[in-house]
Scaffold this motif. Structure first.
Motif, PDB file in Angstrom:
ATOM      1  N   GLY A 203      44.451  39.229  33.626  1.00 23.73           N
ATOM      2  CA  GLY A 203      45.510  39.555  34.558  1.00 23.73           C
ATOM      3  C   GLY A 203      46.853  39.136  34.014  1.00 23.73           C
ATOM      4  O   GLY A 203      46.943  38.522  32.946  1.00 23.73           O
ATOM      5  N   ALA A 204      47.911  39.452  34.754  1.00 24.22           N
ATOM      6  CA  ALA A 204      49.256  39.134  34.284  1.00 24.22           C
ATOM      7  C   ALA A 204      50.255  39.337  35.416  1.00 24.22           C
ATOM      8  O   ALA A 204      49.929  39.891  36.477  1.00 24.22           O
ATOM      9  N   VAL A 245      53.459  33.373  38.848  1.00 23.72           N
ATOM     10  CA  VAL A 245      52.048  33.620  39.144  1.00 23.72           C
ATOM     11  C   VAL A 245      51.745  35.102  38.911  1.00 23.72           C
ATOM     12  O   VAL A 245      52.634  35.946  38.991  1.00 23.72           O
ATOM     13  N   GLU A 246      50.495  35.404  38.634  1.00 21.65           N
ATOM     14  CA  GLU A 246      50.101  36.775  38.331  1.00 21.65           C
ATOM     15  C   GLU A 246      50.105  37.642  39.584  1.00 21.65           C
ATOM     16  O   GLU A 246      49.715  37.179  40.664  1.00 21.65           O
ATOM     17  N   ASP A 247      50.527  38.898  39.433  1.00 23.33           N
ATOM     18  CA  ASP A 247      50.470  39.834  40.557  1.00 23.33           C
ATOM     19  C   ASP A 247      49.320  40.826  40.426  1.00 23.33           C
ATOM     20  O   ASP A 247      49.078  41.634  41.324  1.00 23.33           O
ATOM     21  N   LEU A 248      48.588  40.775  39.322  1.00 22.40           N
ATOM     22  CA  LEU A 248      47.407  41.607  39.098  1.00 22.40           C
ATOM     23  C   LEU A 248      46.375  40.753  38.381  1.00 22.40           C
ATOM     24  O   LEU A 248      46.672  40.159  37.340  1.00 22.40           O
ATOM     25  N   TYR A 263      35.792  40.379  41.345  1.00 17.34           N
ATOM     26  CA  TYR A 263      36.873  40.337  42.331  1.00 17.34           C
ATOM     27  C   TYR A 263      38.149  40.831  41.658  1.00 17.34           C
ATOM     28  O   TYR A 263      38.501  40.377  40.559  1.00 17.34           O
ATOM     29  N   GLN A 264      38.805  41.796  42.301  1.00 15.29           N
ATOM     30  CA  GLN A 264      40.062  42.347  41.788  1.00 15.29           C
ATOM     31  C   GLN A 264      41.141  42.186  42.858  1.00 15.29           C
ATOM     32  O   GLN A 264      40.887  42.433  44.038  1.00 15.29           O
ATOM     33  N   GLN A 265      42.349  41.836  42.428  1.00 14.11           N
ATOM     34  CA  GLN A 265      43.441  41.552  43.361  1.00 14.11           C
ATOM     35  C   GLN A 265      44.724  42.188  42.827  1.00 14.11           C
ATOM     36  O   GLN A 265      45.110  41.955  41.690  1.00 14.11           O
ATOM     37  N   CYS A 266      45.384  43.013  43.661  1.00 14.43           N
ATOM     38  CA  CYS A 266      46.652  43.637  43.276  1.00 14.43           C
ATOM     39  C   CYS A 266      47.667  43.429  44.387  1.00 14.43           C
ATOM     40  O   CYS A 266      47.405  43.766  45.543  1.00 14.43           O
ATOM     41  N   SER A 363      40.780  30.843  32.620  1.00 15.79           N
ATOM     42  CA  SER A 363      40.298  31.889  31.715  1.00 15.79           C
ATOM     43  C   SER A 363      41.350  32.956  31.498  1.00 15.79           C
ATOM     44  O   SER A 363      41.627  33.371  30.367  1.00 15.79           O
ATOM     45  N   LEU A 364      41.958  33.396  32.588  1.00 13.49           N
ATOM     46  CA  LEU A 364      42.987  34.439  32.523  1.00 13.49           C
ATOM     47  C   LEU A 364      44.122  34.028  31.604  1.00 13.49           C
ATOM     48  O   LEU A 364      44.647  34.856  30.826  1.00 13.49           O
ATOM     49  N   ARG A 365      44.496  32.752  31.646  1.00 20.65           N
ATOM     50  CA  ARG A 365      45.629  32.266  30.851  1.00 20.65           C
ATOM     51  C   ARG A 365      45.234  31.809  29.459  1.00 20.65           C
ATOM     52  O   ARG A 365      46.057  31.283  28.713  1.00 20.65           O
TER      53      ARG A 365
END
Length: 389
Positions: A203-204, A245-248, A263-266, A363-365
């Motif tokens: 994500g980012a 903070v990430e928006d996606l 899980y997906q968040q937008c 993990s994302l970062r």
């Protein structure tokens, strides 16, 4: 029935939970409130009556004769305030997420065990009618044994909800994959009957980071700027001074019973709702909508695409915020303070949701590498499963 005396720490958006609990003469009343903003305290009497005690320092409420306290402050303050009241022996309602790190959650669980003070975490989605309907279908075997759970979270109000105040700064939340996702991760765990033990995520900050209009909104509340007219997302103005903070984001989970989940968040979708899909050995269920008018549909026969399900459960939403979940949540906490006993929500489950979200954010970062999630200390789990009840 004598009224139990309650405190409310934090008079922001979630302080409506305190209003739900304030029923003088009917079993409970808010006797004291705390907020660092004197302007918020100025309205306390009209909300909770002329006899309500007010302070800007929560330590001053330890001698207020409270039977329980709602901690409804920004996320990064939950841990220390919760620890203070647990040490003081005052039962705690801690809004989700219970802390912004796994270690913070573990400190809270251990403090509750050490001081033997009741701890309740406000995961209201366990009382959401659409989630309850899915859980009941799974429990009675409507799709067989659960093998996969997917959740898509369309946060259509994300720009207004999370990028114009303290939520946008990772020092206050760790990230929205934890802050917002803790709800859904807990639901995934509840539907699957297990906890996450391994995650990876990507994500980012893909949209809001490029918007240059920033504003310090100290003293304002989200309702002051929330508007359906703030659309499309690239036209948003007045974002928080710090937005990191990430928006996606999207994460994958391996649970301890072999279930796999995602899980997906937008935060810039045009619509605002959650879609869960649960696949089992004998079928699949999915919710369409998550408020009044929602349906849970079940497919049990092999076929090509067909919109017509084999079973349709229409979900009624009772009155009250968050689709009637908040009144049920508060009622459960009040009963827990009075009588103890088992609750639908669980402090251990709340920690497990944070732990999965925290590991996924790490993990994302770090390029999306897999991260293991340690379980709760068995002694602590045993306490909450047996002794706290």
């Amino acid at each position: 029935m004598n009224d139990i005396r309650l405190g409310v720490i934090g008079l922001g958006m979630r302080s409506d939970l305190g209003e739900l609990a304030h029923r003088p003469g009917s079993g409970s009343l808010v006797a004291a409130v705390c907020d660092r903003d004197p302007r918020a305290l100025a309205h306390a009497e009209e909300r909770f009556g002329a006899r309500v005690r007010t302070t800007t320092d929560h330590h001053e409420l330890f001698d207020a004769g409270l039977d329980g306290v709602f901690v409804l402050t920004p996320d990064h303050t939950h841990e220390q305030i919760g620890l203070d009241f647990l040490a003081a022996g005052i039962p705690v309602f801690l809004d989700k997420p219970m802390a912004i790190t796994t270690e913070g959650c573990d400190r809270l669980l251990e403090a509750a065990r050490e001081h033997r003070t009741p701890l309740y975490v406000g995961h209201n989605m366990r009382h959401a009618p659409v989630v309850v309907a899915m859980r009941e279908l799974i429990t009675r075997g409507a799709i067989g044994e659960v093998k996969a759970v997917w959740c898509r979270h369309f946060v259509g109000n994300g720009g207004d909800y999370y990028f114009k105040d303290w939520h946008a700064d990772r020092r206050n939340t760790t990230g929205l994959l934890l802050q917002k996702g803790a709800h859904d991760i807990d639901v995934i765990h509840w539907l699957a009957g297990a906890y996450t033990r391994r995650v990876n995520a990507m994500g980012a900050l893909t949209l809001y980071g490029g918007l240059g209009s920033r504003r310090d909104r100290s003293g304002e509340r989200m309702i002051d700027w929330l508007s359906a007219e703030n659309w499309p997302p690239l036209s948003q103005t007045g974002l928080a001074p710090v937005v990191d903070v990430e928006d996606l984001s999207m994460m994958q989970m391996e649970l301890d019973n072999g279930v796999f989940a995602s899980y997906q968040q937008c935060h810039y979708a045009p619509d605002n709702w959650r879609n869960y899909t649960v696949i089992g050995t004998e079928g699949r269920l999915e919710n369409f909508g998550d408020t009044e008018g929602a349906e849970v549909r079940v497919w049990n026969r092999r076929s090509e695409y067909r919109a017509e399900a084999d079973l349709v459960v229409r979900v009624h939403t009772p009155p009250g915020t968050h689709g009637g979940a908040d009144p049920a949540l508060v009622a459960e906490f009040l009963e827990f303070v009075r009588e103890g006993g088992a609750t639908v929500t669980s402090p251990v489950a709340a920690r497990e949701a944070v732990a999965a979200g925290y590991a996924a954010t790490m993990s994302l970062r770090d390029g999306g590498k897999a991260v293991d999630v340690d379980p709760v200390d068995p002694k602590v789990t045993a306490y909450f499963e047996h002794d706290q009840k």
